[in-house]
Structures are given as structure tokens and as C-alpha cells.
Design a protein around this motif. Structure first.
Motif, PDB file in Angstrom:
ATOM      1  N   UNK A 174       9.390  12.270  40.237  1.00 21.79           N
ATOM      2  CA  UNK A 174      10.416  13.287  40.462  1.00 21.79           C
ATOM      3  C   UNK A 174      10.861  13.321  41.918  1.00 21.79           C
ATOM      4  N   UNK A 175       9.942  13.082  42.861  1.00 22.88           N
ATOM      5  CA  UNK A 175      10.328  12.964  44.268  1.00 22.88           C
ATOM      6  C   UNK A 175      11.409  11.899  44.435  1.00 22.88           C
ATOM      7  N   UNK A 176      11.128  10.723  43.893  1.00 23.78           N
ATOM      8  CA  UNK A 176      12.038   9.592  44.061  1.00 23.78           C
ATOM      9  C   UNK A 176      13.390   9.892  43.418  1.00 23.78           C
ATOM     10  N   UNK A 177      13.379  10.464  42.222  1.00 24.21           N
ATOM     11  CA  UNK A 177      14.625  10.778  41.525  1.00 24.21           C
ATOM     12  C   UNK A 177      15.494  11.740  42.326  1.00 24.21           C
ATOM     13  N   UNK A 178      14.893  12.810  42.855  1.00 22.20           N
ATOM     14  CA  UNK A 178      15.670  13.817  43.572  1.00 22.20           C
ATOM     15  C   UNK A 178      16.133  13.336  44.940  1.00 22.20           C
ATOM     16  N   UNK A 179      15.263  12.661  45.680  1.00 24.55           N
ATOM     17  CA  UNK A 179      15.644  12.248  47.042  1.00 24.55           C
ATOM     18  C   UNK A 179      16.666  11.114  47.027  1.00 24.55           C
ATOM     19  N   UNK A 180      16.708  10.348  45.970  1.00 24.07           N
ATOM     20  CA  UNK A 180      17.683   9.248  45.909  1.00 24.07           C
ATOM     21  C   UNK A 180      19.035   9.676  45.354  1.00 24.07           C
ATOM     22  N   UNK A 181      19.074  10.821  44.703  1.00 27.24           N
ATOM     23  CA  UNK A 181      20.314  11.194  44.023  1.00 27.24           C
ATOM     24  C   UNK A 181      20.902  12.543  44.440  1.00 27.24           C
ATOM     25  N   UNK A 182      20.059  13.501  44.862  1.00 25.48           N
ATOM     26  CA  UNK A 182      20.580  14.857  45.028  1.00 25.48           C
ATOM     27  C   UNK A 182      20.195  15.554  46.323  1.00 25.48           C
ATOM     28  N   UNK A 183      18.956  15.451  46.761  1.00 28.43           N
ATOM     29  CA  UNK A 183      18.467  16.268  47.863  1.00 28.43           C
ATOM     30  C   UNK A 183      17.814  15.428  48.942  1.00 28.43           C
ATOM     31  N   UNK A 184      17.840  15.931  50.172  1.00 24.58           N
ATOM     32  CA  UNK A 184      17.047  15.337  51.244  1.00 24.58           C
ATOM     33  C   UNK A 184      15.598  15.776  51.065  1.00 24.58           C
ATOM     34  N   UNK A 185      14.671  14.938  51.530  1.00 28.02           N
ATOM     35  CA  UNK A 185      13.269  15.299  51.355  1.00 28.02           C
ATOM     36  C   UNK A 185      12.916  16.572  52.114  1.00 28.02           C
ATOM     37  N   UNK A 186      13.644  16.861  53.236  1.00 26.00           N
ATOM     38  CA  UNK A 186      13.356  18.089  53.990  1.00 26.00           C
ATOM     39  C   UNK A 186      13.664  19.339  53.161  1.00 26.00           C
ATOM     40  N   UNK A 187      14.688  19.246  52.321  1.00 23.14           N
ATOM     41  CA  UNK A 187      15.050  20.394  51.485  1.00 23.14           C
ATOM     42  C   UNK A 187      13.961  20.678  50.448  1.00 23.14           C
ATOM     43  N   UNK A 188      13.449  19.627  49.836  1.00 24.46           N
ATOM     44  CA  UNK A 188      12.359  19.801  48.871  1.00 24.46           C
ATOM     45  C   UNK A 188      11.126  20.343  49.582  1.00 24.46           C
ATOM     46  N   UNK A 189      10.864  19.819  50.757  1.00 27.02           N
ATOM     47  CA  UNK A 189       9.703  20.260  51.541  1.00 27.02           C
ATOM     48  C   UNK A 189       9.771  21.753  51.836  1.00 27.02           C
ATOM     49  N   UNK A 190      10.928  22.222  52.294  1.00 26.75           N
ATOM     50  CA  UNK A 190      11.075  23.641  52.618  1.00 26.75           C
ATOM     51  C   UNK A 190      10.861  24.507  51.379  1.00 26.75           C
ATOM     52  N   UNK A 191      11.386  24.082  50.249  1.00 31.57           N
ATOM     53  CA  UNK A 191      11.224  24.854  49.023  1.00 31.57           C
ATOM     54  C   UNK A 191       9.766  24.838  48.551  1.00 31.57           C
ATOM     55  N   UNK A 192       9.078  23.713  48.755  1.00 31.77           N
ATOM     56  CA  UNK A 192       7.653  23.659  48.401  1.00 31.77           C
ATOM     57  C   UNK A 192       6.842  24.677  49.214  1.00 31.77           C
ATOM     58  N   UNK A 193       7.095  24.714  50.514  1.00 30.64           N
ATOM     59  CA  UNK A 193       6.370  25.661  51.370  1.00 30.64           C
ATOM     60  C   UNK A 193       6.675  27.091  50.946  1.00 30.64           C
ATOM     61  N   UNK A 194       7.951  27.379  50.671  1.00 34.19           N
ATOM     62  CA  UNK A 194       8.339  28.737  50.285  1.00 34.19           C
ATOM     63  C   UNK A 194       7.699  29.154  48.963  1.00 34.19           C
ATOM     64  N   UNK A 195       7.744  28.269  47.964  1.00 32.62           N
ATOM     65  CA  UNK A 195       7.186  28.619  46.657  1.00 32.62           C
ATOM     66  C   UNK A 195       5.673  28.841  46.741  1.00 32.62           C
ATOM     67  N   UNK A 196       4.981  27.979  47.503  1.00 34.49           N
ATOM     68  CA  UNK A 196       3.539  28.148  47.663  1.00 34.49           C
ATOM     69  C   UNK A 196       3.228  29.428  48.444  1.00 34.49           C
ATOM     70  N   UNK A 197       4.052  29.732  49.448  1.00 32.71           N
ATOM     71  CA  UNK A 197       3.838  30.940  50.250  1.00 32.71           C
ATOM     72  C   UNK A 197       3.983  32.190  49.393  1.00 32.71           C
ATOM     73  N   UNK A 198       5.022  32.237  48.551  1.00 30.02           N
ATOM     74  CA  UNK A 198       5.258  33.408  47.699  1.00 30.02           C
ATOM     75  C   UNK A 198       4.067  33.645  46.780  1.00 30.02           C
ATOM     76  N   UNK A 199       3.468  32.571  46.288  1.00 28.73           N
ATOM     77  CA  UNK A 199       2.359  32.716  45.348  1.00 28.73           C
ATOM     78  C   UNK A 199       1.039  33.042  46.045  1.00 28.73           C
ATOM     79  N   UNK A 200       0.718  32.321  47.136  1.00 31.56           N
ATOM     80  CA  UNK A 200      -0.634  32.408  47.695  1.00 31.56           C
ATOM     81  C   UNK A 200      -0.818  33.487  48.761  1.00 31.56           C
TER      82      UNK A 200
END
Length: 301
Positions: free
Chosen positions: A14-40
Motif C-alpha cells: 500500500x505504501x508503494x501504491x499510494x506514493x507512486x500514484x497519489x501522495x508524497x511519503x511525507x503526507x502519509x507520514x504526517x497522517x500516521x503520526x497524527x492517527x497514532x497520537x489520537x489513539x495513544x
């Protein structure tokens, strides 16, 4: 640990699919940190265990937070955006070798030949993947991507060894809450820059599903399962479960037409697997009439 590594293995595709077609890896990274922060984070803020944190605990948590956020999450996404899911997941299996190296540095023991040969074999396997297309590490190349993934594997291996005392003392959820308090603090200044202009709701439905998987089943849940396992198991056993990842990543990558197994993948896997087996075999030894050491370096009862 089995489920954590199944979920992590699927991430690579899924990383490869999104970074090659739709999003920069930094955008996914920021959302990962935010989602984990909201939960933990609530688990850290509202737990009595947080009051038991000493300065030494705080120092370890700070170091590991940096290793997790920028060493593991950021470097893994950056590397995966350049390489294939199969290469990235095969390199991830180097975790046991680097975990044992770090464990030896923190708890020195005498070197034995089996362990040295095992580490060399594992590193040869990584080198085969990194330099399979030549010795030029050009920007954006597959080799550079593999090298970044290797850096991420080293970071997660170091963190697994360092943080175990705090996991046992404070509990998984509290420690992870503090990870992401620190992680959110160091990424917040850059968040709006990468997220503001992305029309997430306009992404194709399958891309939204891939992003949702990465944020929940690929980040929050497996991170919890990983550290819950680390709390209960030795760092060595935790690392060995990573051999599940290339199997899952390979199946998804081949099925989705993102990559295929080649001679470099297979040869590298063989070297890495043989290396880790040799390292683990050499991990226990008899020292001048003392009982064998357990896999966490402690004497047996």
C-alpha cells in the motif's frame, strides 16, 4: 506478534501504491503520526503510571520516540517510495541480526565465530539487494530506497532493545502514549505544509481504503501489538517474527503486479535467513561452567 507482522507486511504494497500514484511519503507520514497520537496519547495523559516515570525512563522514551518517528516511520516510507514491496520486506527481516548486535553492545558478551559469520551473511544479503542494479546510489534509485529501508530496520532494532525495561515497568500503552506526545511535538510545525493542499476525499475509493488501512491496521494496531509482544517476549523472539513480512508483502506485490521475485530477492533472502539462524544458534553459549544464557542475556534459573 504474528498479527503485527502480517499487518506490517501488507503495508509495503500500500505504501508503494499510494506514493507512486497519489501522495508524497511525507503526507502519509504526517497522517500516521497524527492517527497514532489520537489513539495513544490519552493513555499516557490519564494513567497513574505516568507519575512513575523517572529521568532515566524519560531519556529512554525520548531516544526511542525519535528512533520510531524519524528512524522507523519516516525512513521506511521514504525508502518504500523508491523500492519494491518485496525488496523492502526482505530487508526488514534483517531485524533479528541488528537486534542481536545492539543487544551485544548493551550487554557485552564474548564473541564467538558462529555469531560473527551469521552477521556477515545477513549483511551480505542486504548488500545483494542494495547493489543488485549496480553500485551507484543515485537519487531516487531502487538502491537508495533499499538503503533507507535498511536504516529504518536498524532504528527499530535499536529501539526494541532500549525500551524493554520501560515497557515492563510502565506498560505498553503508557509508553506509546509518550512516544506520540513527543512525535506530535516534533512533527507539528511541518504538518500543515504537507497536509493542507491534499484533497483526500477526491482520492479514488481504493486509494482511500489503502490510506485507511495504513493509518489504522498498518500503524495503530500493529504498533500496539508489536510493543505488547516486546513487553512479554525477549527482543530476539520479537525480531524473529519479522520473517512473516516478506511472505505477505510478496503475495500482495505479485498479485497486484507491483513486483516479482527475482534472483536477487531469492539469493538475498537465503543469505539473510542463514545469517540470522547462525546468529541465534550462537547466541547461547556456556561460559566457564556457568549455565547457558537465555535469549535475553540473563542466566537461567
Amino acid at each position: 506478534m504474528v498479527f503485527a507482522n502480517v499487518f506490517f507486511g501488507a503495508n509495503f504494497s500500500f505504501y508503494v501504491s499510494l506514493t507512486r500514484n497519489f501522495l508524497d511519503f511525507q503526507q502519509i507520514f504526517m497522517l500516521q503520526v497524527l492517527s497514532a497520537a489520537v489513539f495513544f496519547i490519552p493513555f499516557a495523559l490519564f494513567s497513574k503510571q505516568s507519575f512513575r516515570i523517572t529521568w532515566r525512563d524519560a531519556g529512554n522514551i525520548l531516544i526511542v520516540s525519535l528512533l520510531i518517528v524519524y528512524g522507523w516511520m519516516y525512513m521506511l516510507l521514504w525508502g518504500s517510495s523508491y523500492t519494491t514491496p518485496i525488496d523492502a520486506s526482505v530487508i526488514a527481516t534483517l531485524g533479528p541480526a541488528f537486534t542481536l548486535i545492539m543487544d551485544h553492545l548493551m550487554h557485552p558478551r564474548k564473541y564467538i565465530r558462529t555469531r560473527v559469520v551469521g552477521v556477515v551473511c545477513a549483511l551480505v544479503g542486504a548488500a545483494i539487494l542494495i547493489f543488485s542494479d549496480g553500485f551507484s546510489l543515485t537519487h531516487g534509485s531502487r538502491a537508495q530506497g533499499n538503503l533507507f529501508v535498511l536504516a529504518a530496520v536498524v532504528a527499530i532494532a535499536i529501539n526494541t532493545v532500549i525500551i524493554k525495561p520501560q515497557l515492563e515497568k510502565l506498560g505498553t500503552l503508557v509508553v506509546m502514549g509518550w512516544y506520540y506526545i513527543i512525535g506530535l511535538a516534533i512533527t507539528a510545525p511541518f504538518f500543515w505544509k504537507y497536509i493542507a493542499h491534499v484533497p483526500f476525499l477526491r482520492l479514488p475509493l481504493y486509494a482511500q481504503a489503502e490510506l485507511g488501512y495504513i493509518l489504522i491496521l498498518g500503524t495503530v494496531l500493529p504498533m500496539y501489538l508489536l510493543y505488547r509482544g516486546t513487553e512479554k517476549l525477549t527482543s530476539v523472539h520479537t525480531a524473529l517474527y519479522r520473517y512473516i513480512q516478506p511472505l505477505i508483502a510478496g503475495i500482495l506485490a505479485v498479485t497486484r503486479g507491483q513486483a516479482h521475485f527475482n534472483a536477487a530477492n531469492i539469493t538475498a533472502s537465503a543469505f539473510i535467513f542463514a545469517g540470522v539462524v547462525l546468529v541465534v544458534i550462537g547466541y547461547n553459549y556456556v561460559r566457564h561452567g556457568l549455565p547457558k544464557l537465555r535469549s535475553d542475556g540473563l542466566l537461567q534459573h
